[in-house]
Scaffold this active site. Structure first.
Site, PDB file in Angstrom:
ATOM      1  N   ASP A 133      50.489  47.230  52.168  1.00 38.69           N
ATOM      2  CA  ASP A 133      49.657  48.451  52.204  1.00 38.69           C
ATOM      3  C   ASP A 133      50.443  49.926  52.130  1.00 38.69           C
ATOM      4  O   ASP A 133      51.474  49.876  52.600  1.00 38.69           O
ATOM      5  CB  ASP A 133      48.457  48.548  53.088  1.00 38.69           C
ATOM      6  CG  ASP A 133      47.290  47.645  52.603  1.00 38.69           C
ATOM      7  OD1 ASP A 133      47.336  47.345  51.493  1.00 38.69           O
ATOM      8  OD2 ASP A 133      46.676  47.024  53.504  1.00 38.69           O
ATOM      9  N   TYR A 158      58.703  40.508  60.451  1.00 38.72           N
ATOM     10  CA  TYR A 158      58.204  41.940  60.597  1.00 38.72           C
ATOM     11  C   TYR A 158      58.739  42.357  62.006  1.00 38.72           C
ATOM     12  O   TYR A 158      58.350  41.734  63.108  1.00 38.72           O
ATOM     13  CB  TYR A 158      56.729  42.018  60.329  1.00 38.72           C
ATOM     14  CG  TYR A 158      56.564  41.583  58.821  1.00 38.72           C
ATOM     15  CD1 TYR A 158      56.556  42.538  57.923  1.00 38.72           C
ATOM     16  CD2 TYR A 158      56.208  40.523  58.443  1.00 38.72           C
ATOM     17  CE1 TYR A 158      56.422  42.323  56.446  1.00 38.72           C
ATOM     18  CE2 TYR A 158      55.899  40.205  57.258  1.00 38.72           C
ATOM     19  CZ  TYR A 158      55.939  41.037  56.216  1.00 38.72           C
ATOM     20  OH  TYR A 158      55.723  40.653  54.875  1.00 38.72           O
TER      21      TYR A 158
END
Length: 331
Positions: free
Chosen positions: A68, A132
């Site tokens: 996003d 991540y």
């Protein structure tokens, strides 16, 4: 195959008669934005640059995972096919990298490396591990007290203290194979919410090189890291929000286990999502490409939304999410 980096920057909505204007903020994620939408994604810029390669067939990029707006990629991966005219040799990896960077029109996107892969290689499905990291800053009562070079690069918390031991204990409840429905946002096309979290860690970060001594008397930086083969939509940012709540004393480690086992994504605590701008794709591993890439971490972007994505941040920039994901949700 390409390795590429992208900062979670923003682009002004583009009118047909006005060239794009860059300013600090966000791109509209990684995936291409099609049709009449005015937002622009990383893939749009890559494909626009690839037009200059004059391929016989238009070049389309398959991104390893889409993210996003606001999320950063230290190294994402993509595959593409370039079909040159008869008699023309294929581009060398070096020439392809240079050509795409020359024609990329956004300063926050850069191709890091290119190399050849087998014709059946798939940048998304071939990944065996994704990692991540999420950056936090404590001791920041007001947003303007954070260095301008660290804004949009971490989640600034007002608190001076995080109970890191409690956060680490809570993270242990998330390790292993579980149904992570409680940490999945609406909008994911995944048919299964079962994932295996291989690693979840909380550790202090070295002092930021972008913060002057007079700015950093109270500031401390922290890093959360998560590794899995794949993640659900916004899973990393929702797990981060829960662990921060533990660090601030709003939840206990045992309550994290209860939340996980509830499989309820709309519970009181698990609807919170950490801000997008603190999230970075660190690495993605492709088992058979270690030697080809010259680096065992052929990285890729966060798999946290429809097909792998994540997004923004009540107090401390943390807010409850709505049921509707962003159009074309990308993280």
């Amino acid at each position: 195959m390409l390795l590429l980096a992208a900062a979670g920057t923003r682009l002004q909505p583009r009118r047909p008669d006005v060239p794009p204007t860059f300013f600090p903020g966000q791109l509209s994620g990684v995936a291409a934005v099609r049709g009449a939408q005015r937002a622009v994604g990383v893939q749009n810029y890559l494909e626009e640059a690839a037009e200059r390669l004059k391929s016989v067939v238009p070049v389309k990029f398959v991104i390893s995972s889409r993210t996003d707006a606001g999320v950063h990629a230290l190294s994402n991966a993509a595959h593409l096919d370039v079909q040159r005219r008869s008699g023309q040799p294929p581009f060398s990896p070096e020439v392809l990298t240079q050509a795409l960077n020359t024609h990329l029109k956004h300063p926050a996107i850069r191709v890091l490396q290119a190399f050849r892969v087998h014709s059946d290689f798939h940048a998304r499905y071939a990944a065996t591990s994704r990692t991540y990291l999420y950056r936090l800053a404590t001791g920041c009562p007001r947003p303007d007290q954070l260095s301008v070079f660290e804004r949009n690069r971490c989640w600034a918390l007002r608190a001076d203290y995080l109970d890191v031991a409690a956060m680490q204990e809570a993270a242990q409840h998330l390790l292993g194979t579980h149904d992570f429905s409680a940490f999945q946002s609406a909008g994911s096309p995944s048919t299964s919410s079962v994932r295996t979290l291989r690693r979840a860690s909380v550790s202090p970060d070295p002092a930021s090189p972008f913060v002057l001594p007079q700015e950093s008397r109270r500031l401390r930086f922290w890093t959360l890291e998560f590794e899995s083969q794949s993640f659900l939509y916004r899973q990393v940012r929702r797990m981060t929000a829960i662990l921060v709540a533990v660090g601030l004393g709003a939840l206990t480690p045992t309550e994290v286990k209860v939340i996980l086992e509830s499989r309820d994504p709309l519970g009181r605590h698990q609807t919170r999502v950490a801000p997008a701008h603190g999230l970075f794709l660190k690495s993605v591993l492709y088992g058979g490409l270690r030697d080809r890439a010259g680096n065992p971490s052929c990285a890729q972007q966060e798999s946290q939304g429809p097909e792998g994505r994540e997004a923004p941040g009540q107090p401390e920039d943390l807010r409850r999410e709505t049921r509707d994901p962003k159009a074309g949700g990308l993280e």
